[in-house]
Scaffold this active site. Structure first.
Site, PDB file in Angstrom:
ATOM      1  N   CYS A   1       5.070  -0.423 -12.778  1.00  0.00           N
ATOM      2  CA  CYS A   1       4.626  -0.870 -11.459  1.00  0.00           C
ATOM      3  C   CYS A   1       5.693  -0.676 -10.394  1.00  0.00           C
ATOM      4  O   CYS A   1       5.386  -0.302  -9.249  1.00  0.00           O
ATOM      5  CB  CYS A   1       4.195  -2.328 -11.512  1.00  0.00           C
ATOM      6  SG  CYS A   1       5.508  -3.473 -12.004  1.00  0.00           S
TER       7      CYS A   1
ATOM      8  N   HIS B   1       5.581  -8.311 -11.681  1.00  0.00           N
ATOM      9  CA  HIS B   1       4.842  -7.214 -11.055  1.00  0.00           C
ATOM     10  C   HIS B   1       5.431  -6.914  -9.685  1.00  0.00           C
ATOM     11  O   HIS B   1       6.048  -7.778  -9.054  1.00  0.00           O
ATOM     12  CB  HIS B   1       3.361  -7.594 -10.914  1.00  0.00           C
ATOM     13  CG  HIS B   1       2.465  -6.461 -10.554  1.00  0.00           C
ATOM     14  ND1 HIS B   1       2.433  -5.277 -11.246  1.00  0.00           N
ATOM     15  CD2 HIS B   1       1.540  -6.322  -9.548  1.00  0.00           C
ATOM     16  CE1 HIS B   1       1.545  -4.463 -10.715  1.00  0.00           C
ATOM     17  NE2 HIS B   1       0.989  -5.083  -9.666  1.00  0.00           N
TER      18      HIS B   1
ATOM     19  N   ASP C   1      -2.000  -2.120  -3.954  1.00  0.00           N
ATOM     20  CA  ASP C   1      -1.392  -2.097  -5.284  1.00  0.00           C
ATOM     21  C   ASP C   1      -1.679  -0.767  -5.980  1.00  0.00           C
ATOM     22  O   ASP C   1      -2.792  -0.552  -6.483  1.00  0.00           O
ATOM     23  CB  ASP C   1      -1.921  -3.253  -6.127  1.00  0.00           C
ATOM     24  CG  ASP C   1      -1.125  -3.440  -7.420  1.00  0.00           C
ATOM     25  OD1 ASP C   1      -0.244  -2.602  -7.693  1.00  0.00           O
ATOM     26  OD2 ASP C   1      -1.386  -4.422  -8.133  1.00  0.00           O
TER      27      ASP C   1
END
Length: 687
Positions: A418, A462, A478
């Site tokens: 991520c 994250h 995202d």
């Protein structure tokens, strides 16, 4: 059982329990003490045991002083000038270890007893879980057993008698302890200081190098738990914001503004305020040694132990060095802070900052996207579509991309975590002239006990992007959701199930074995138990106590709690005093033989037979015979039984023999009472 008392004057049986207690009480410190310090403590305690066994001699004054100076010098060198409560506690452990070399007589045992009791209290500064609490309690129990054995080393069945005595004392005091725990006023301290410094705690940091968060993905340590007053948000909506990273040097993201200088203060450990409303949630955060608090998007502060910060973030007044519970709200009480004034020129420059060179292919791609899209929203959407429809892969095994990492990810490797994709997307947006920033926190969490709370672990860490859109303000974007929807919808385990990399480096974690239902059940059950312990025992402080008292009839306040506590203590002391007076008046004793003797004395006195307090059983039996000849033989038999118990071999006989002897004494007393009832002779006046 033969009890050894060596030349140093401490019974071996008592020393065993003392050493065992020391071993238990240093276990809660194992994760923060230097390895050499633990080794020194174990070595010194072992030296004392070998001296007890006659293998070695305890060191003399010169050698003892040399050992002390050497270990203290090593400790000072290890601390390296950083002094805090944590380092003070470590030094205290070293002092306890050195004390073993001075444990030569009973008085040294007492000193070490009180020192180890204090060590048990120190342990609660760093470990407050229910398991560690029980371990601390076991250490104190071992100390109390050793103390009893020190004072009665030769008594038959001493260990069993010590356990029984300790159990009875606990049962008698436990009700008072529980009542005082509930009603004694919990007032917050006037001041407090940080407990730890430079202590390694797993969690997100204030910098992000692409690939750094993937290291957290291999940790199943708990980050925090959240309890909701209403429905729990869906997994895909649980974005726990922690901090914003807005400066990029070509490799690492960090904060443009340094953290402000914190003045000394305290952080209330319990921020709960009454029952949870539908739009509120409580967060029980584990120690992070960081100042930031985690909250869902569009949240506002409810409790007073956390405060708002720029960027819709939340901060404690000082780093959280222990577990902290705070309350937030969202929904109808929330304020959408994203809708506001346009960015200032300073903020626009801040969120468009990039290095002057590097990643040329990414810059060219950004220029091309800007030219072929209509505005920032369309540009952001085109970046997401590039990630969604091209062969980009979400992996916990990202390749090393040292130079021009954004270019390498976007055009060559196309494999990352991520943090890689959040960094690349923010770079593209800024290169195209759209303000953007990286947000770091957690996403998701596991729902425990059918919705009782949400458990968020370190592998839920994250990173995502927030892009500034003039019509809606800061908007979440995202890239991970476009590349790996499973990560956002279900969690990390499902996202990397095919790759098989979930917790692959963490063999001891129960979460690694998701296919074993029993392991998962045991792990979640223990966490639930610890959660309730943390909320209702460790976290039972000022506001929690007031909330509980307000539900009682009359709604007790702080002053009333003081009166109740004083009353409980007074009543307990009064009852204890009355019981003591009653026992003294009636001759009650814990020794069953003494109770039988007092019962015999009362039977004799009721018949008008006078005797002195110092008369022996034989003398009393003779006086009984003068007054009641028919009862003389039963009286003499009982007197012989008393003398045989206290002055004969039966006093130290095995337990089963003593039980038989006690039964025989009861029969003799019954025979004496029957003889008195059968006689019609009037008592003679005793001389």
């Amino acid at each position: 059982m033969k009890v050894e008392v060596n030349e140093h004057g401490i019974p071996t049986c008592a020393l065993i329990w003392l050493i065992a207690s020391f071993g238990i009480l240093i276990l809660p410190q194992f994760d923060r003490l230097p390895v050499w310090l633990m080794a020194v403590c174990i070595t010194l305690a072992g030296w004392r045991w070998l001296a007890q066994m006659g293998r070695f001699r305890l060191p003399g004054r010169i050698l003892r002083t040399t050992i002390m100076l050497a270990t203290v010098a090593l400790y000072v060198a290890t601390v390296n000038g950083h002094f805090s409560v944590d380092t003070a506690a470590s030094f205290f452990v070293l002092a306890v270890g050195l004390k073993w070399l001075e444990t030569r007589a009973s008085r040294d045992f007492y000193v070490l007893f009180f020192i180890l009791t204090y060590l048990a209290a120190v342990n609660f500064l760093f470990q407050q879980g229910i398991g560690w609490t029980l371990m601390n309690l076991a250490g104190v129990v071992f100390l109390l057993i050793g103390l009893q054995l020190l004072n009665a080393p030769t008594m038959a069945g001493a260990i069993k008698a010590s356990w029984k005595r300790l159990g009875m004392m606990t049962l008698k005091t436990l009700p008072i302890v529980l009542l005082l725990f509930v009603f004694f006023p919990r007032m917050s301290p006037l001041w407090s200081v940080p407990l730890v410094s430079d202590r390694g705690i797993t969690g997100i940091s204030d910098t992000m190098t692409p690939g750094s968060i993937s290291g957290l993905a291999q940790s199943s340590e708990r980050a925090f738990r959240a309890t909701f007053g209403g429905p729990i948000p869906a997994h895909r909506d649980r974005y726990w914001r922690g901090l914003i990273l807005d400066r990029f040097d070509g490799e690492t993201w960090d904060q443009w503004d340094d953290a402000p200088l914190l003045r000394p203060g305290r952080v209330a450990l319990d921020g709960g305020i009454g029952a949870l409303k539908v739009n509120q949630y409580d967060v029980l955060l584990d120690a992070t040694n960081q100042q930031w608090a985690f909250a869902l998007e569009n949240s506002v502060v409810v409790s007073n132990n956390v405060q708002s910060a720029p960027g819709e973030l939340f901060r404690f007044r000082r780093p959280a060095d222990t577990s902290v519970r705070y309350r937030m709200a969202f929904g109808s009480e929330g304020v959408n802070q994203r809708d506001g004034d346009p960015l200032s020129d300073l903020d626009r420059r801040r969120y468009l900052q990039l290095p002057s060179d590097g990643n040329p292919r990414a810059r060219a791609l950004a220029a091309d996207l800007k030219q072929n899209t209509n505005g920032p929203r369309a540009l952001a959407q085109s970046i997401l579509e590039r990630f969604r429809y091209n062969e980009y892969f979400y992996t916990l095994r990202p390749p090393v991309m040292l130079e021009n990492g954004v270019d390498a990810l976007l055009f060559d490797e196309k494999r990352g975590f991520c943090a890689h994709y959040a960094s690349a997307a923010t770079f593209l947006l800024r290169a195209a002239g759209v303000p953007a920033r990286v947000v770091v926190g957690y996403q998701g969490g596991e729902v425990v006990a059918e919705g009782e709370y949400v458990l968020v672990r370190q592998y839920d860490a994250h990173a995502w992007v927030e892009v500034w859109l003039s019509e809606s303000g800061w908007t979440r974007m995202d890239p991970t959701a476009a590349i790996s929807p499973d990560r956002i919808e279900s969690g990390l385990r499902e996202a990397v199930a095919e790759e098989g990399s979930f917790l692959e480096n963490n063999w001891t974690s129960p979460q690694r074995y998701g296919d074993l239902a029993v392991v998962q059940w045991a792990s979640l059950y223990m966490d639930r138990l610890n959660y309730q312990w943390q909320r209702w025992v460790v976290g039972y402080q000022g506001q929690s106590q007031m909330d509980l008292m307000s539900r009682l009839p009359g709604g007790l306040g702080l002053r009333e709690l003081g009166y109740v506590s004083a009353g409980l203590v007074g009543v307990a002391l009064l009852v204890a005093g009355l019981i003591s007076l009653w026992q003294q008046h009636t001759g009650r004793s814990r020794d069953p033989y003494t109770r039988l003797l007092h019962r015999w004395h009362r039977l004799v006195a009721r018949r008008g037979i006078g005797f002195e307090a110092g008369d022996t059983p034989d003398q009393i039996a003779r006086k009984v015979g003068q007054a009641y000849p028919a009862a003389q033989k039963p009286a003499e038999a009982f007197a012989r039984g008393v003398n045989n118990h206290y002055y004969g071999a039966s006093y130290q006989s095995p337990r089963h023999t003593r039980k038989q002897d006690l039964a025989r004494m009861r029969r003799l007393l019954a025979n004496f009472r029957a003889a008195l009832h059968q006689t019609d002779k009037r008592p003679l006046k005793s001389r």
